[in-house]
Design a protein around this motif. Structure first.
Motif, PDB file in Angstrom:
ATOM      1  N   VAL A  32     -24.340  11.198 -15.525  1.00  8.75           N
ATOM      2  CA  VAL A  32     -24.880  11.067 -16.878  1.00  8.75           C
ATOM      3  C   VAL A  32     -26.369  10.809 -16.788  1.00  8.75           C
ATOM      4  CG1 VAL A  32     -22.727  10.217 -17.871  1.00  8.75           C
ATOM      5  CG2 VAL A  32     -24.421   8.576 -17.021  1.00  8.75           C
ATOM      6  N   THR A  33     -27.087  11.231 -17.820  1.00  8.71           N
ATOM      7  CA  THR A  33     -28.489  10.846 -17.950  1.00  8.71           C
ATOM      8  C   THR A  33     -28.571   9.501 -18.670  1.00  8.71           C
ATOM      9  OG1 THR A  33     -28.689  12.053 -20.039  1.00  8.71           O
ATOM     10  CG2 THR A  33     -29.305  13.224 -18.029  1.00  8.71           C
ATOM     11  N   GLY A  34     -29.630   8.768 -18.401  1.00  8.37           N
ATOM     12  CA  GLY A  34     -29.917   7.540 -19.141  1.00  8.37           C
ATOM     13  C   GLY A  34     -28.857   6.464 -19.000  1.00  8.37           C
ATOM     14  N   ALA A  35     -28.805   5.597 -20.012  1.00  7.69           N
ATOM     15  CA  ALA A  35     -27.820   4.519 -20.096  1.00  7.69           C
ATOM     16  C   ALA A  35     -27.074   4.665 -21.416  1.00  7.69           C
ATOM     17  CB  ALA A  35     -28.491   3.160 -20.005  1.00  7.69           C
ATOM     18  N   LEU A  36     -25.858   4.136 -21.448  1.00  8.26           N
ATOM     19  CA  LEU A  36     -24.960   4.411 -22.573  1.00  8.26           C
ATOM     20  C   LEU A  36     -24.671   3.166 -23.404  1.00  8.26           C
ATOM     21  CD1 LEU A  36     -22.363   6.705 -20.731  1.00  8.26           C
ATOM     22  CD2 LEU A  36     -24.565   7.323 -21.766  1.00  8.26           C
ATOM     23  N   GLY A  37     -24.243   3.420 -24.627  1.00  8.91           N
ATOM     24  CA  GLY A  37     -23.769   2.349 -25.497  1.00  8.91           C
ATOM     25  C   GLY A  37     -24.743   1.911 -26.570  1.00  8.91           C
TER      26      GLY A  37
ATOM     27  N   LEU B 170     -15.589  -7.441 -27.261  1.00  3.39           N
ATOM     28  CA  LEU B 170     -15.264  -6.145 -26.681  1.00  3.39           C
ATOM     29  C   LEU B 170     -15.718  -6.102 -25.222  1.00  3.39           C
ATOM     30  CD1 LEU B 170     -16.437  -3.794 -29.591  1.00  3.39           C
ATOM     31  CD2 LEU B 170     -14.084  -4.463 -29.049  1.00  3.39           C
ATOM     32  N   ASP B 171     -15.168  -5.160 -24.479  1.00  2.40           N
ATOM     33  CA  ASP B 171     -15.553  -4.916 -23.099  1.00  2.40           C
ATOM     34  C   ASP B 171     -16.806  -4.037 -23.101  1.00  2.40           C
ATOM     35  OD1 ASP B 171     -15.651  -3.257 -20.599  1.00  2.40           O
ATOM     36  OD2 ASP B 171     -13.906  -4.451 -20.060  1.00  2.40           O
ATOM     37  N   ALA B 172     -17.902  -4.506 -22.497  1.00  4.76           N
ATOM     38  CA  ALA B 172     -19.168  -3.786 -22.548  1.00  4.76           C
ATOM     39  C   ALA B 172     -19.079  -2.408 -21.898  1.00  4.76           C
ATOM     40  CB  ALA B 172     -20.270  -4.612 -21.881  1.00  4.76           C
ATOM     41  N   LYS B 173     -18.390  -2.304 -20.772  1.00  2.15           N
ATOM     42  CA  LYS B 173     -18.268  -1.014 -20.099  1.00  2.15           C
ATOM     43  C   LYS B 173     -17.460  -0.030 -20.939  1.00  2.15           C
ATOM     44  CE  LYS B 173     -20.325  -1.668 -16.014  1.00  2.15           C
ATOM     45  NZ  LYS B 173     -21.370  -0.796 -15.419  1.00  2.15           N
ATOM     46  N   LEU B 174     -16.396  -0.512 -21.561  1.00  2.81           N
ATOM     47  CA  LEU B 174     -15.604   0.369 -22.417  1.00  2.81           C
ATOM     48  C   LEU B 174     -16.384   0.770 -23.661  1.00  2.81           C
ATOM     49  CD1 LEU B 174     -11.943  -1.004 -22.257  1.00  2.81           C
ATOM     50  CD2 LEU B 174     -12.819   1.162 -21.368  1.00  2.81           C
ATOM     51  N   LEU B 175     -17.163  -0.158 -24.206  1.00  7.69           N
ATOM     52  CA  LEU B 175     -17.992   0.183 -25.361  1.00  7.69           C
ATOM     53  C   LEU B 175     -18.978   1.280 -24.981  1.00  7.69           C
ATOM     54  CD1 LEU B 175     -18.976  -0.276 -28.241  1.00  7.69           C
ATOM     55  CD2 LEU B 175     -20.415  -2.143 -27.386  1.00  7.69           C
ATOM     56  N   ALA B 176     -19.606   1.150 -23.812  1.00  9.55           N
ATOM     57  CA  ALA B 176     -20.557   2.163 -23.367  1.00  9.55           C
ATOM     58  C   ALA B 176     -19.873   3.501 -23.104  1.00  9.55           C
ATOM     59  CB  ALA B 176     -21.275   1.685 -22.114  1.00  9.55           C
ATOM     60  N   ALA B 177     -18.632   3.463 -22.596  1.00 13.80           N
ATOM     61  CA  ALA B 177     -17.932   4.691 -22.217  1.00 13.80           C
ATOM     62  C   ALA B 177     -17.253   5.391 -23.382  1.00 13.80           C
ATOM     63  CB  ALA B 177     -16.902   4.397 -21.133  1.00 13.80           C
ATOM     64  N   THR B 178     -16.993   4.665 -24.463  1.00  6.64           N
ATOM     65  CA  THR B 178     -16.216   5.260 -25.560  1.00  6.64           C
ATOM     66  C   THR B 178     -16.909   5.200 -26.917  1.00  6.64           C
ATOM     67  OG1 THR B 178     -15.044   3.183 -26.071  1.00  6.64           O
ATOM     68  CG2 THR B 178     -14.055   4.616 -24.399  1.00  6.64           C
ATOM     69  N   GLY B 179     -18.071   4.534 -27.009  1.00  9.92           N
ATOM     70  CA  GLY B 179     -18.688   4.315 -28.306  1.00  9.92           C
ATOM     71  C   GLY B 179     -19.243   5.553 -28.971  1.00  9.92           C
ATOM     72  N   GLY B 180     -19.859   6.458 -28.191  1.00 15.04           N
ATOM     73  CA  GLY B 180     -20.452   7.651 -28.756  1.00 15.04           C
ATOM     74  C   GLY B 180     -21.822   7.396 -29.350  1.00 15.04           C
ATOM     75  N   ASP B 181     -22.407   8.462 -29.934  1.00 13.31           N
ATOM     76  CA  ASP B 181     -23.714   8.412 -30.589  1.00 13.31           C
ATOM     77  C   ASP B 181     -24.834   8.185 -29.586  1.00 13.31           C
ATOM     78  OD1 ASP B 181     -24.800   8.907 -33.110  1.00 13.31           O
ATOM     79  OD2 ASP B 181     -25.185   6.795 -33.499  1.00 13.31           O
ATOM     80  N   ASP B 182     -24.624   8.573 -28.322  1.00 13.71           N
ATOM     81  CA  ASP B 182     -25.650   8.379 -27.303  1.00 13.71           C
ATOM     82  C   ASP B 182     -26.576   9.587 -27.181  1.00 13.71           C
ATOM     83  OD1 ASP B 182     -25.168   5.760 -26.084  1.00 13.71           O
ATOM     84  OD2 ASP B 182     -23.258   6.590 -25.437  1.00 13.71           O
ATOM     85  N   TYR B 183     -26.029  10.785 -27.233  1.00 15.92           N
ATOM     86  CA  TYR B 183     -26.776  12.036 -27.079  1.00 15.92           C
ATOM     87  C   TYR B 183     -27.481  12.124 -25.731  1.00 15.92           C
ATOM     88  CZ  TYR B 183     -25.380  12.350 -31.841  1.00 15.92           C
ATOM     89  OH  TYR B 183     -24.606  12.374 -32.970  1.00 15.92           O
TER      90      TYR B 183
END
Length: 323
Positions: free
Chosen positions: A157-162, A255-268
């Motif tokens: 992946v590019t960048g960071a997520l969440g 919430l679990d931070a890793k799951l939020l980053a992996a499933t939250g969306g709206d990252d582009y």
């Protein structure tokens, strides 16, 4: 469900001469030399944004950015956008507001070296922005598809997520974390995402096997890639890069931070598959951080999340648009 309806529509459509990729990827591809890439996306007030927390300039930026993210996923360089607006008949969108909306779009178009070339305007029950973008591959390059991931590839992946999802959560509930720099960074990530166009161009140049943008969540978009490629994509949650501030929001929301980053969306950001041997060349050329978050293997097509070797089943893989 959106995905079921898309599948139902796709079953009734054919790809005819002049087009090489129709429905089912991040964008359609025209059979030109070099190929042209076309995508359309829509933002609807009350469903995708609220004007009480999104100014018109930011909204114009985001409306174009989410479309450019699709071109980035295909590896295309932006050329043209056309804009269709539905203007509320209640007078809440003044001519000045529309001008500011276009100011946001034009500023991003200028950065990307593309043209906004017209469109359509009509009355509507709420503010609706629908944009079609056209991009072009460089000579000798093929568009990146979601269907090319191969067993043995690494998933990156590019960048960071969440940040996009966490920013939306803070806008919906400002008590999650105190106002400050982190809050501003998260809400800005939601309002003004940065399409990874130059990163997509590098991936096309190197010949990455598959790519998508992360609009609905890493897990869900990786699932789509796995299904399209006929392979299983494994995401190691411990490797998922979490954007600054997301952990604080996740903790406040239990919430679990890793799951939020992996499933939250709206990252582009972009998720992509390529041979591990390409990573050195990629890191030398790309203009953003790249993280290896998993791999492709034989197995049931789709995605599997793991943490310390154990399978993790989240409540949801990502954002699914209600219809």
């Amino acid at each position: 469900m959106e995905l079921d309806l898309i599948a139902q529509i796709a079953a009734r459509l054919s790809v005819r001469p002049g087009v090489t990729v129709g429905i089912g990827d991040d964008a359609a591809v025209l059979d030109t030399d070099p190929p042209l890439v076309v995508s359309t996306d829509m933002l609807v007030e009350g469903r995708h944004f609220r004007r009480e927390w999104t100014g018109e300039v930011d909204l114009g930026h985001k409306a174009l950015a989410v479309n450019l993210s699709d071109l980035a996923a295909m590896g295309a360089g932006p050329l043209l956008a056309t804009v269709a607006l539905g203007i509320p008949s209640d007078g809440t969108a003044s001519s000045g507001a529309v001008e500011r909306l276009y100011n946001g779009m034009e500023a991003l178009a200028s950065v990307q070296g593309m043209t906004i070339g017209g469109g359509d305007i009509t009355g509507a029950p709420c503010l609706v922005i629908s944009i079609t973008v056209i991009g072009q591959m460089s000579p000798g390059e093929r568009p990146l598809l979601r269907s090319g991931a191969l067993p043995g590839d690494v998933i990156c992946v590019t960048g960071a997520l969440g940040a996009g999802r966490a920013g939306l959560m803070v806008l919906e509930d400002p008590t999650l974390i105190p106002p400050g720099k982190v809050t501003d960074t998260l809400t800005l990530a939601h309002r003004r995402p940065i399409p990874r166009v130059s990163a997509g161009r590098v991936l096309a140049q190197l010949g990455a096997h598959a790519a998508m943008d992360i609009s609905d969540g890493l897990a869900l978009d990786a699932h789509r890639m796995g299904r399209a490629s006929g392979a299983r994509i494994v995401i190691d949650l411990d490797r998922v890069p979490v954007a600054p501030g997301v952990g604080a929001v996740a903790k406040a929301a239990a919430l679990d931070a890793k799951l939020l980053a992996a499933t939250g969306g709206d990252d582009y950001e972009l998720v992509f598959a390529l041979p591990e041997s390409m990573l050195t060349a990629l890191n030398a050329l790309i203009d953003t951080a790249v993280s290896v978050v998993g791999w492709v293997e034989d197995g049931e097509p789709g995605v599997e999340l793991r943490r310390r070797g154990e399978v993790v089943v989240p409540p949801s893989l990502g954002w699914q648009h209600p219809l």
